[in-house]
Design a protein around this motif. Structure first.
Motif, PDB file in Angstrom:
ATOM      1  N   ILE A 131       4.189  -2.011   4.894  1.00  0.00           N
ATOM      2  CA  ILE A 131       4.140  -2.634   3.567  1.00  0.00           C
ATOM      3  C   ILE A 131       4.751  -1.707   2.522  1.00  0.00           C
ATOM      4  N   GLU A 132       4.346  -0.439   2.556  1.00  0.00           N
ATOM      5  CA  GLU A 132       4.857   0.538   1.582  1.00  0.00           C
ATOM      6  C   GLU A 132       6.353   0.772   1.772  1.00  0.00           C
ATOM      7  N   LEU A 133       6.812   0.759   3.020  1.00  0.00           N
ATOM      8  CA  LEU A 133       8.236   0.949   3.305  1.00  0.00           C
ATOM      9  C   LEU A 133       9.075  -0.125   2.626  1.00  0.00           C
ATOM     10  N   PHE A 134       8.679  -1.376   2.796  1.00  0.00           N
ATOM     11  CA  PHE A 134       9.492  -2.473   2.258  1.00  0.00           C
ATOM     12  C   PHE A 134       9.272  -2.675   0.759  1.00  0.00           C
ATOM     13  N   GLN A 135       8.110  -2.296   0.243  1.00  0.00           N
ATOM     14  CA  GLN A 135       7.929  -2.303  -1.206  1.00  0.00           C
ATOM     15  C   GLN A 135       8.861  -1.296  -1.858  1.00  0.00           C
ATOM     16  N   THR A 136       8.968  -0.127  -1.250  1.00  0.00           N
ATOM     17  CA  THR A 136       9.850   0.914  -1.764  1.00  0.00           C
ATOM     18  C   THR A 136      11.306   0.458  -1.751  1.00  0.00           C
ATOM     19  N   ARG A 137      11.684  -0.315  -0.726  1.00  0.00           N
ATOM     20  CA  ARG A 137      13.058  -0.789  -0.599  1.00  0.00           C
ATOM     21  C   ARG A 137      13.327  -2.040  -1.437  1.00  0.00           C
ATOM     22  N   GLY A 138      12.307  -2.542  -2.131  1.00  0.00           N
ATOM     23  CA  GLY A 138      12.497  -3.708  -2.981  1.00  0.00           C
ATOM     24  C   GLY A 138      12.448  -5.028  -2.252  1.00  0.00           C
ATOM     25  N   ASN A 139      11.979  -5.031  -0.988  1.00  0.00           N
ATOM     26  CA  ASN A 139      11.888  -6.257  -0.191  1.00  0.00           C
ATOM     27  C   ASN A 139      10.525  -6.915  -0.426  1.00  0.00           C
ATOM     28  N   ARG A 140      10.366  -7.566  -1.597  1.00  0.00           N
ATOM     29  CA  ARG A 140       9.088  -8.120  -2.011  1.00  0.00           C
ATOM     30  C   ARG A 140       8.545  -9.135  -1.015  1.00  0.00           C
ATOM     31  N   GLY A 141       9.394 -10.098  -0.618  1.00  0.00           N
ATOM     32  CA  GLY A 141       8.946 -11.143   0.292  1.00  0.00           C
ATOM     33  C   GLY A 141       8.509 -10.596   1.635  1.00  0.00           C
ATOM     34  N   LYS A 142       9.244  -9.607   2.133  1.00  0.00           N
ATOM     35  CA  LYS A 142       8.931  -9.027   3.439  1.00  0.00           C
ATOM     36  C   LYS A 142       7.619  -8.243   3.390  1.00  0.00           C
ATOM     37  N   ALA A 143       7.427  -7.484   2.314  1.00  0.00           N
ATOM     38  CA  ALA A 143       6.189  -6.710   2.170  1.00  0.00           C
ATOM     39  C   ALA A 143       4.978  -7.636   2.074  1.00  0.00           C
ATOM     40  N   ALA A 144       5.110  -8.709   1.301  1.00  0.00           N
ATOM     41  CA  ALA A 144       4.007  -9.659   1.158  1.00  0.00           C
ATOM     42  C   ALA A 144       3.720 -10.375   2.467  1.00  0.00           C
ATOM     43  N   LEU A 145       4.762 -10.664   3.216  1.00  0.00           N
ATOM     44  CA  LEU A 145       4.587 -11.337   4.510  1.00  0.00           C
ATOM     45  C   LEU A 145       3.809 -10.456   5.478  1.00  0.00           C
ATOM     46  N   ILE A 146       4.201  -9.186   5.565  1.00  0.00           N
ATOM     47  CA  ILE A 146       3.535  -8.256   6.472  1.00  0.00           C
ATOM     48  C   ILE A 146       2.080  -8.044   6.049  1.00  0.00           C
ATOM     49  N   ALA A 147       1.839  -8.033   4.744  1.00  0.00           N
ATOM     50  CA  ALA A 147       0.474  -7.840   4.239  1.00  0.00           C
ATOM     51  C   ALA A 147      -0.455  -8.968   4.678  1.00  0.00           C
ATOM     52  N   SER A 148       0.116 -10.148   4.941  1.00  0.00           N
ATOM     53  CA  SER A 148      -0.709 -11.294   5.337  1.00  0.00           C
ATOM     54  C   SER A 148      -1.020 -11.325   6.826  1.00  0.00           C
ATOM     55  N   LEU A 149      -0.345 -10.470   7.603  1.00  0.00           N
ATOM     56  CA  LEU A 149      -0.532 -10.493   9.048  1.00  0.00           C
ATOM     57  C   LEU A 149      -1.792  -9.722   9.446  1.00  0.00           C
ATOM     58  N   PRO A 150      -2.469 -10.157  10.507  1.00  0.00           N
ATOM     59  CA  PRO A 150      -3.694  -9.481  10.929  1.00  0.00           C
ATOM     60  C   PRO A 150      -3.444  -8.265  11.829  1.00  0.00           C
ATOM     61  N   HIS A 151      -2.196  -8.067  12.259  1.00  0.00           N
ATOM     62  CA  HIS A 151      -1.907  -7.024  13.240  1.00  0.00           C
ATOM     63  C   HIS A 151      -1.993  -5.623  12.620  1.00  0.00           C
TER      64      HIS A 151
END
Length: 540
Positions: A131-151
């Motif tokens: 999540i932090e990796l993609f937030q840093t890269r500006g990938n908002r949708g990807k970070a939010a998507l990963i945050a919703s996963l249970p894994h």
């Protein structure tokens, strides 16, 4: 320590006619960098298959994204739609425009990576780190998507130090990815690759300016709805704002149908036949009914004729390469009789319309089935061959208005992971066939390849013949379809036919939150054709 499939794939390669690109572990698709246990059931996926080419296309897209990043770290790519026989990607680079030289430079960078056989490495990292990796890269949708996963762990692919989270298996290296072509499109790039229907050859580009217009419209609708990614849809659902999204989505479609009806009404002296066509589960029947009502608003009283009633008797129906009756072929239609009847109606004659009995496979003639067409009564005809001029060869072109219906979802998983239109239409058909035809999921899964082949042959080649194109997709529908589809797909057990296909769809649906409150979906919605309670259909 568990072993990866790479060594095993190398040992098995000689038993396949095309390169191995992925594997099935206990029926689930995995890339060949995955680990396995010795008691796992393993089979391999070769390139020259529908699934193999889909993995290939995803890998070429990643190669394109990485190459663009190598050239300009600020470049943004959004994978959009399939058009002109390729995948259209929107490209944004601050202070730089897309031109032919730029496209050539990207291709040169990609082919250099292929020549050097750059590895595409897969590795797992903790979810919070991802999540932090993609937030840093500006990938908002990807970070939010990963945050919703249970894994707790997330699989990341890396190429040339460029990390990405990608939905689905990838090739482990770039050397096989040379089969592609790049074209310049407005504000973006078209990527063309082979698929299972081209015998390993790159798709030939086919200009589709009319289809391009509906893509622009879908983009505009997405802007109005402010919901580009699944994470946005999930947030709207969580915040109990779904009713508003549904109402605005439906209003956009109603406005467009009204505009089409207004155009027809303003040309009522010429337009006498309204022909509606589109691929499976695009919502043709409900659209035809909605259009009929809007034409009534304009003072017209349209007649509706079913093309199915013009089927030849079963014994005269052509057969496909499997020896089965091919009801999707235009040669299964009595086009001579159809043209004769339409001309007679246009000339003011009273005409007896046939009725096709699907039980007996025979055409019947009923004494109460006569039509007489008045000046304010255009004829609406819905059927897969509506755009093909062979169907109405004897009717003057000025008297025909052709409408193509598609279902181009405005929603992406995230910027680099699109939702294929075919996947949404499959889910629509899966739910509808179970709801109203009692069909199990396996039946729909087995039929789908033949349905797709028929569309490629009888529908898609004629879409540019349309006078207008209509997008029947609704941005909220995936969340509703999930509620109905998941139990059907989960009922297919491991080892059963269709299990792999079911697991792929279920994996995609894990990103979507269920939308339970569907009372805001109006009873005349095109979407009601698939989930029920449509005012246009009688339900048992």
């Amino acid at each position: 320590m568990q072993e990866t499939l790479i060594q095993l794939a190398q040992e098995e390669a000689q038993n396949y006619s095309s390169p191995i690109v992925a594997a099935k572990i206990n029926g689930e698709v995995r890339d060949i960098q995955s680990e396995y246990n010795h008691d796992d059931e393993i089979s391999f996926i070769e390139l020259n298959t529908a699934l193999g080419w889909r993995i290939y296309q995803r890998s070429v897209l990643f190669l394109f994204i990485v190459a663009l990043s190598n050239m300009n770290k600020e470049a943004e790519v959004v994978a959009k739609f399939t058009v002109n026989k390729g995948l259209y990607c929107e490209v944004k680079i601050p202070g730089q425009s897309i031109n032919l030289r730029f496209i050539q430079d990207i291709e040169q960078e990609m082919r250099g990576m292929i020549a050097n056989n750059v590895p595409i490495l897969k590795h797992g990292i903790p979810r919070q780190e991802a999540i932090e990796l993609f937030q840093t890269r500006g990938n908002r949708g990807k970070a939010a998507l990963i945050a919703s996963l249970p894994h707790p762990m997330i699989s990341i692919y890396t190429c040339c130090n460029y990390p990405d989270y990608l939905y689905g298996a990838m090739l482990p290296e770039t050397k096989l990815l040379g089969q592609f072509a790049l074209d310049m499109e407005q504000s973006g790039v078209l990527i063309r690759t082979p698929d299972e229907m081209t015998d390993g050859k790159i798709r030939t580009r086919v200009e589709q300016p009319k289809f391009g217009h509906i893509l622009s419209e879908a983009k505009e609708w997405a802007r109005i709805l402010e919901c580009p990614y699944i994470s946005d849809l999930n947030q709207i659902n969580t915040e109990h704002r779904m009713g508003e999204l549904i109402r605005v989505s439906e209003a956009l479609q109603e406005k467009r149908i009204g505009q089409i009806a207004d155009h027809i009404a303003s040309h009522r002296n010429n337009i006498r036949l309204i022909l509606i066509a589109g691929p499976s589960s695009s919502g043709k029947t409900s659209f035809a009914q909605r259009l009929r009502i809007q034409l009534r608003v304009n003072g017209l009283h349209p007649i509706m004729i079913s093309l199915d009633d013009y089927f030849l008797n079963r014994e005269d129906t052509p057969r496909n390469e499997k020896g089965q009756y091919d009801y999707e072929s235009i040669d299964a239609i009595d086009t001579a009789l159809f043209n004769r009847n339409m001309l007679e109606l246009l000339n003011g004659h009273r005409v007896q319309i046939p009725y096709y009995n699907f039980i007996t496979g025979k055409r019947e003639w009923h004494d109460d089935n006569f039509l007489l067409m008045k000046e304010d009564q255009p004829i609406i005809i819905e059927g897969i061959h509506g755009l093909n001029e062979r169907l109405t060869a004897d009717i003057a072109r000025k008297n025909k208005y052709k409408i193509y219906i598609s279902a181009l979802t405005q929603l992406n998983i995230d910027a680099h992971n699109r939702i294929p239109t075919t996947d949404v239409r499959f889910l629509r058909r899966l739910v509808r066939d179970h709801q109203f035809r009692g069909a199990k999921a396996i039946k729909t899964i087995k039929q789908w390849p033949d349905v797709r082949a028929g569309e490629e042959k009888y529908i898609f080649p004629f879409q540019e013949e349309a006078d207008v194109l209509f997008n029947s997709a609704l941005i909220y529908e995936i969340g509703v379809l999930k509620k109905y589809a998941v139990p059907l797909l989960e009922a297919i057990g491991r080892g059963e036919e269709g299990y792999t296909e079911a697991r792929l769809i279920l994996r995609f649906l894990q990103y979507v939150d269920e939308i339970h409150d569907i009372d805001d979906i109006p009873n005349n919605s095109i979407f009601r054709e698939f989930i029920g309670k449509s005012v246009f259909f009688k339900e048992k």
